[in-house]
Each structure stands twice: as C-alpha cells, then as structure tokens.
Scaffold this active site. Structure first.
Site, mmCIF file in Angstrom:
data_model
loop_
_atom_site.group_PDB
_atom_site.id
_atom_site.type_symbol
_atom_site.label_atom_id
_atom_site.label_comp_id
_atom_site.label_asym_id
_atom_site.label_seq_id
_atom_site.Cartn_x
_atom_site.Cartn_y
_atom_site.Cartn_z
ATOM 1 N N CYS A 117 45.491 40.471 44.689
ATOM 2 C CA CYS A 117 46.864 40.680 45.988
ATOM 3 C C CYS A 117 47.736 41.424 45.348
ATOM 4 O O CYS A 117 48.278 42.202 46.230
ATOM 5 C CB CYS A 117 47.310 39.619 46.074
ATOM 6 S SG CYS A 117 47.605 38.764 44.287
ATOM 7 N N HIS A 126 47.792 44.232 34.801
ATOM 8 C CA HIS A 126 48.344 45.089 35.899
ATOM 9 C C HIS A 126 48.076 46.493 36.690
ATOM 10 O O HIS A 126 47.277 46.566 37.532
ATOM 11 C CB HIS A 126 49.180 44.420 37.392
ATOM 12 C CG HIS A 126 49.848 43.550 36.774
ATOM 13 N ND1 HIS A 126 50.409 42.425 36.244
ATOM 14 C CD2 HIS A 126 48.937 42.744 38.000
ATOM 15 C CE1 HIS A 126 50.246 41.061 36.541
ATOM 16 N NE2 HIS A 126 49.647 40.431 37.263
ATOM 17 N N GLY A 127 48.480 47.366 35.634
ATOM 18 C CA GLY A 127 48.700 48.118 35.571
ATOM 19 C C GLY A 127 47.059 49.000 35.792
ATOM 20 O O GLY A 127 46.042 49.970 35.842
ATOM 21 N N HIS A 159 54.847 37.212 45.845
ATOM 22 C CA HIS A 159 55.226 37.556 44.412
ATOM 23 C C HIS A 159 56.769 38.962 45.335
ATOM 24 O O HIS A 159 56.919 39.553 46.437
ATOM 25 C CB HIS A 159 53.900 38.669 44.143
ATOM 26 C CG HIS A 159 53.060 38.225 44.048
ATOM 27 N ND1 HIS A 159 52.876 37.039 42.787
ATOM 28 C CD2 HIS A 159 51.801 38.249 44.345
ATOM 29 C CE1 HIS A 159 51.430 36.735 42.309
ATOM 30 N NE2 HIS A 159 51.029 37.267 43.117
HETATM 31 P P1 NAD Z 1 40.790 28.512 45.543
HETATM 32 O O1 NAD Z 1 40.861 27.832 44.184
HETATM 33 O O2 NAD Z 1 42.074 28.589 46.787
HETATM 34 O O3 NAD Z 1 39.686 28.330 46.389
HETATM 35 C C1 NAD Z 1 38.403 28.056 45.454
HETATM 36 C C2 NAD Z 1 37.541 27.394 46.401
HETATM 37 O O4 NAD Z 1 35.345 28.010 45.559
HETATM 38 C C3 NAD Z 1 37.466 25.925 46.247
HETATM 39 O O5 NAD Z 1 37.603 25.568 47.541
HETATM 40 C C4 NAD Z 1 36.587 25.540 44.672
HETATM 41 O O6 NAD Z 1 36.631 24.333 45.033
HETATM 42 C C5 NAD Z 1 35.478 26.592 46.001
HETATM 43 N N1 NAD Z 1 34.552 26.451 44.347
HETATM 44 C C6 NAD Z 1 34.433 25.661 42.875
HETATM 45 N N2 NAD Z 1 33.844 26.217 42.727
HETATM 46 C C7 NAD Z 1 32.414 26.618 43.434
HETATM 47 C C8 NAD Z 1 31.050 27.571 43.206
HETATM 48 N N3 NAD Z 1 30.554 26.977 42.025
HETATM 49 N N4 NAD Z 1 30.519 27.414 44.171
HETATM 50 C C9 NAD Z 1 31.238 27.587 45.217
HETATM 51 N N5 NAD Z 1 32.284 27.121 45.950
HETATM 52 C C10 NAD Z 1 33.034 26.775 44.186
HETATM 53 O O7 NAD Z 1 40.533 29.745 44.983
HETATM 54 P P2 NAD Z 1 41.505 30.914 45.306
HETATM 55 O O8 NAD Z 1 43.219 30.995 45.315
HETATM 56 O O9 NAD Z 1 40.900 31.339 47.104
HETATM 57 O O10 NAD Z 1 40.726 32.344 44.618
HETATM 58 C C11 NAD Z 1 39.552 32.807 44.786
HETATM 59 C C12 NAD Z 1 39.490 33.904 44.208
HETATM 60 O O11 NAD Z 1 39.996 34.946 44.874
HETATM 61 C C13 NAD Z 1 39.773 34.397 42.562
HETATM 62 O O12 NAD Z 1 39.296 35.566 42.213
HETATM 63 C C14 NAD Z 1 41.224 34.531 42.569
HETATM 64 O O13 NAD Z 1 41.939 34.996 41.966
HETATM 65 C C15 NAD Z 1 41.272 35.818 43.763
HETATM 66 N N6 NAD Z 1 42.524 35.721 44.567
HETATM 67 C C16 NAD Z 1 43.517 34.952 44.908
HETATM 68 C C17 NAD Z 1 44.998 35.200 45.670
HETATM 69 C C18 NAD Z 1 45.272 33.911 45.891
HETATM 70 O O14 NAD Z 1 46.310 34.361 44.985
HETATM 71 N N7 NAD Z 1 45.220 32.494 45.862
HETATM 72 C C19 NAD Z 1 44.683 36.490 45.817
HETATM 73 C C20 NAD Z 1 44.036 37.386 45.510
HETATM 74 C C21 NAD Z 1 42.455 36.725 44.881
#
Ligand code: NAD
Length: 357
Positions: A142, A196-197, A222
């Site tokens: 993000c 982050h950079g 953020h």
């Molecule tokens: P989250 O924990 O909200 O969701 C992840 C989901 O995957 C959960 O429902 C969990 O039960 C499920 N899960 C766990 N193990 C699994 C498996 N083996 N197979 C399938 N599903 C499984 O996480 P999120 O915040 O959605 O983050 C997901 C990705 O996105 C991460 O790489 C994170 O860094 C990235 N991300 C998150 C955000 C944020 O702010 N939440 C922003 C940008 C990127």
C-alpha cells in the site's frame, strides 16, 4: 473473459474479488478460504464459489453447512490467473502449486521481491508484467503503491533529485484486534532508512529515495509527510495541475472541510464507497508547497484498498489483455475511481458498476 481465482479471502482478497466481479472482461472463478468463518459466510452470500484452501480442512466447511465448489487445486486449474492474497510469506510457498498447473499468479506486497519475476505498479511500470516469460508478479505494498503513483508524474514532469518521506503508519487494520500500539508512538523500524525506500526502488530502480517509519495507534489510514527535491522549480499551481491530471490522486480541496483521515473515511462512507474504501492517494491540496526546488505535501493512503485497482490492472497486464491506458481507464470506470470528480463540477459515479448490468 479472463478467469480469475482469489486465494486468501481476508482484507485484500475480499476487495480483489469484488473488484474482479465489477469488470465485464473478467470472471471470478471463486475464492479459497482456510476456514468457515464470517468471511466465508459473506462470500457464500455474495454468490462466490468457495474452495477449501487447505484440503484437509474441507470437512469443517461441510460441518458448518457451507457447500464447497472444490479444493484449491480445482480453483488453480480453472483459473487463468490466481490473485494470491494470503498472509505475508505464504504466497511464496504457494508458487509450486501455481507452477503445477502453469497458472499465472499475482502476489501482494508482503511477499519478497525476490520471489517473483516482477514488481508492479500500474502507473509506473505496467508493461513489466506483459512479458510472455513472466508467471509471477508482485503488486507492491500500500505504501509503495501510494509513493509510486506520486513519484511517476513528478519524475516525468520535473525530475526527482531526491525524495525524503516520513511514513506515519497505522498500527493495524480495523479488524486486527491483536495489533498495536494501543497508546504509544513507535519509530518503526527504529533504523534509518526504513525498508520502504528500497521497495520503491523495485519499481523505480534509479530513484534517489530515503524513507523513515513511525507507527501510531490508528487503524484508518497511513499518512505520508513528503519532501521531494526536484530538478526544476515549478510553481505550486504547476504541481497542482500535474497531480490533478492523475485519476488515482485525489487533491483534497480546502472547501471539503476534510481535516484528517477520520473525515476522509467518513466522506468515503457517506458517498457509498464499499467498506468506506479510498482507492486514491488523498493529497491535501493546502499542503502543497514549493520552497526553491523542494516540494512538500501530506498524503493519506488507505492501506486496505489503494492496491485494489492495481491488482485489477495487473491481471490484464499479466494476461497481456490490454495496454496500460486502456486497462487503467477500464478499471477506474468500472470501480468508480476518481474522487476529484465529486468536487470538480461533473459528478461522476464513484462506486463500482454492477458487472451483471
Ligand atoms: P489478512 O490476514 O487480512 O488475510 C489473509 C487471508 O488469507 C485470511 O483470510 C487467512 O485466513 C487466509 N489464509 C491464511 N493462510 C492461508 C493459506 N495457506 N491459503 C489460503 N488462505 C490463507 O491479510 P491481508 O491484510 O489481506 O494481507 C494479504 C497480503 O496483502 C499480505 O501480503 C499483505 O502484506 C498484503 N497487503 C496488505 C495490506 C493491508 O493493509 N492489509 C495492504 C497492502 C498489501
């Protein structure tokens, strides 16, 4: 129709699924979940075919009265692209699964840049994902998405000599009960510069950028305090006009009376945005300042949703189904991206279209 599967149905996965459903050129094959919790129930109510992400746990769904369309292998086999939205580090482990079926996959910002063929931001390097040899693409985090959207036009128009950003980061997402801090302000990481950079450098290898991070007791968004030394000395109006041209940048006008992230989210909810999502960088117009060739501004990034349009574009890019402009325009039109229009005289729809229309 591009057939899309979503593996991992949490914060990012459920938003990606909804965004895919809003695209007339895509079909959501289904979503994979590990357990039959409230999010599984919501997916069923939306009519999304549900697949067991962990086959050994299939019985738990049946015991909860939830019908499964199949197991994860079935979803991967039927999909042209899987958007992997599993927690950080799990995506990397899933690469073998996607290789088995020769299925392309998108990963999220929590995965390592080394685990994929390319890191992606639609505005900055869309074409990197279109290469035939590319199977795995990472949609950057993000914060990196928010910074890339801003750096791309600034660098093209005025040249960026050096960017210095302080990231004031939310402690966790609203549903993350276990995250913190609750009553503290943490240098995070305490070492300078933050990671982050270098992550922005996966999109712009030559950009001179330093970032530092702070974590605060907030869940909404953020806030970036941005200082960019430019090669030229534009006026504030020239910067404003440049940023105004970018549909995924929202210049929050003074007249809106929006003083912080709470009111930004309130505005999103009041206007009917799904889940109160803000897909655009929210840049406070009044914060735009130029001192010699230094540009300063504040922007807020909705961590749960700014990467969603990027995931939609990455699907088209990795399938080589559209060029950059066509894809970004389609995505924005189908989702309703572009809050600028609300205050710009022409009030366009700013919520997703119904793909069934
Ligand atoms: P989250 O924990 O909200 O969701 C992840 C989901 O995957 C959960 O429902 C969990 O039960 C499920 N899960 C766990 N193990 C699994 C498996 N083996 N197979 C399938 N599903 C499984 O996480 P999120 O915040 O959605 O983050 C997901 C990705 O996105 C991460 O790489 C994170 O860094 C990235 N991300 C998150 C955000 C944020 O702010 N939440 C922003 C940008 C990127």
């Amino acid at each position: 129709m591009i057939k899309v599967g979503v593996n991992g149905y949490g914060t990012i996965g459920k938003r990606v699924a909804d965004a895919v459903r809003a695209q007339p050129d895509m079909k959501l094959v289904g979503v994979a979940k590990t357990r039959p919790n409230y999010e599984a129930e919501a997916a069923v109510r939306k009519g999304y075919p549900l697949y067991a992400a962990i086959p050994e746990k299939s019985d738990a769904f049946r015991n909860a009265g939830i019908d499964l369309a199949g197991e994860i292998d079935d979803l991967v086999m039927q999909s042209d692209v899987v958007v992997d939205c599993t927690p950080s580090g799990i995506g990397e482990q899933n690469r073998e699964l996607y290789r088995r079926y020769d299925t392309r996959a998108l990963f999220q910002g929590g995965e390592s840049a080394d685990a994929v063929d390319a890191s992606f931001n639609a505005r900055a390097n869309y074409d990197v994902a279109r290469d035939d040899d590319v199977q795995f693409v990472r949609v950057v985090s993000c914060n990196t998405t928010g910074l890339s959207r801003l750096m791309a036009p600034l660098d093209e128009a005025f040249g960026v000599e050096k960017a210095r950003i302080t990231l004031i980061r939310r402690g966790g997402d609203p549903a993350d009960a276990s995250r913190g801090p609750i009553n503290d302000i943490l240098p995070d990481p305490v070492t300078v510069p933050s990671h982050h950079g270098p992550d922005v450098n996966t999109i712009f290898p030559d950009l001179n950028i330093d970032t530092v991070g702070v974590k605060v007791p907030a869940t909404l968004m953020h806030l970036h305090s941005v200082n960019v030394t430019l090669s030229e000395t534009p006026t504030v109006d020239e910067v404003r006009d440049l940023l105004h041209e970018e549909p995924r940048l929202f210049l929050v006008p003074d007249i809106a009376g929006i003083g912080g992230t709470g009111q930004l989210k309130e505005f999103a909810m009041d206007t009917g945005r799904p889940r109160g999502d803000l897909w655009e960088n929210c840049i406070w117009d009044e914060s735009l300042s130029v001192e010699d060739n230094d540009l300063y501004l504040f922007q807020s990034i909705h961590q749960e949703s700014d990467v969603i349009p990027e995931n939609v574009d990455a699907i088209r890019a990795i399938m080589d189904a559209a060029d950059q402009q066509e894809s970004m325009e389609k995505t924005d039109e189908n989702l309703g991206v572009g809050l600028e229009s609300v205050f710009g005289g022409v009030r366009k729809r700013i919520t997703p279209r119904n793909a069934d229309d």
